[in-house]
Design an enzyme around this catalytic site. Structure first.
Site, PDB file in Angstrom:
ATOM      1  CG  HIS A  61      -2.150  -0.956   1.618  1.00 55.39           C
ATOM      2  ND1 HIS A  61      -3.109  -1.009   2.352  1.00 55.39           N
ATOM      3  CD2 HIS A  61      -1.504  -2.569   0.935  1.00 55.39           C
ATOM      4  CE1 HIS A  61      -4.235  -1.673   1.359  1.00 55.39           C
ATOM      5  NE2 HIS A  61      -3.069  -3.317   1.439  1.00 55.39           N
ATOM      6  CD  GLU A  63      -2.148   4.863   1.626  1.00 55.76           C
ATOM      7  OE1 GLU A  63      -3.855   5.477   1.340  1.00 55.76           O
ATOM      8  OE2 GLU A  63      -2.242   3.789   1.402  1.00 55.76           O
ATOM      9  CB  CYS A  91      -7.068   0.638   4.920  1.00 60.37           C
ATOM     10  SG  CYS A  91      -4.638   0.052   4.968  1.00 60.37           S
ATOM     11  CB  CYS A  94      -2.292   2.313   5.573  1.00 63.52           C
ATOM     12  SG  CYS A  94      -1.444   0.822   4.538  1.00 63.52           S
TER      13      CYS A  94
END
Length: 159
Positions: A61, A63, A91, A94
């Site tokens: 991800h 982030e 999310c 993250c």
């Protein structure tokens, strides 16, 4: 930590647009449409886009990847002066990484609640709850543009 006056001068729309460009690039190569940039002194210092599918790595991800890189490449004081701009609210996974990184702010385009509309599932906890007391969470910025990225991706169809 940088005072609010310095952070208020950041070009939120330009940095959010760059995150949205990265999200479109991710979708274009077969990953889900997420992109993020790290900004210090109103200048982009790192970028990342989702690579979960193409790198076969759930940790990719943008982030979380930027939080990892920042913890390796920036001092805690530098991270405290850094803002993350991201196409979609982080999310919970993250947000946990962002909490460890200790950025000043996270600015998103599409909220987790809105993202839930696209995928049919709201996040169990919003990033502001995970980051409370550590990192300020702001958004949405350029919400219509961010939503358009998710609409173009076609969640729930062949993706």
């Amino acid at each position: 930590m940088t005072d609010d006056t310095d952070l208020a001068a950041f070009d939120h729309e330009a940095h959010t647009r760059r995150a949205l460009e990265l999200a479109r690039e991710a979708a274009g190569r077969g990953d889900e449409p997420f992109g993020s940039v790290l900004v210090r002194e109103d200048a982009v210092v790192m970028t990342a886009s989702n690579r979960v599918v193409t790198e076969d790595d759930v940790r990719r991800h943008p982030e979380l990847h930027l939080a990892y890189r920042a913890c390796r490449e920036l001092s805690p004081a530098e991270r405290a002066e850094t803002v993350m701009y991201t196409s979609t609210e982080p999310c919970p996974m993250c947000a946990g990484g962002l909490r460890r990184a200790g950025f000043s702010r996270v600015v998103y385009s599409v909220g987790g609640d809105e993202f839930g509309e696209f995928v049919g599932e709201a996040p169990p906890v919003r990033s502001a709850e995970v980051l409370d007391g550590v990192t300020e969470v702001l958004g949405p910025v350029l919400n219509d543009e961010g939503r358009a990225v998710h609409e173009a991706f076609g969640w729930g169809s062949s993706n």
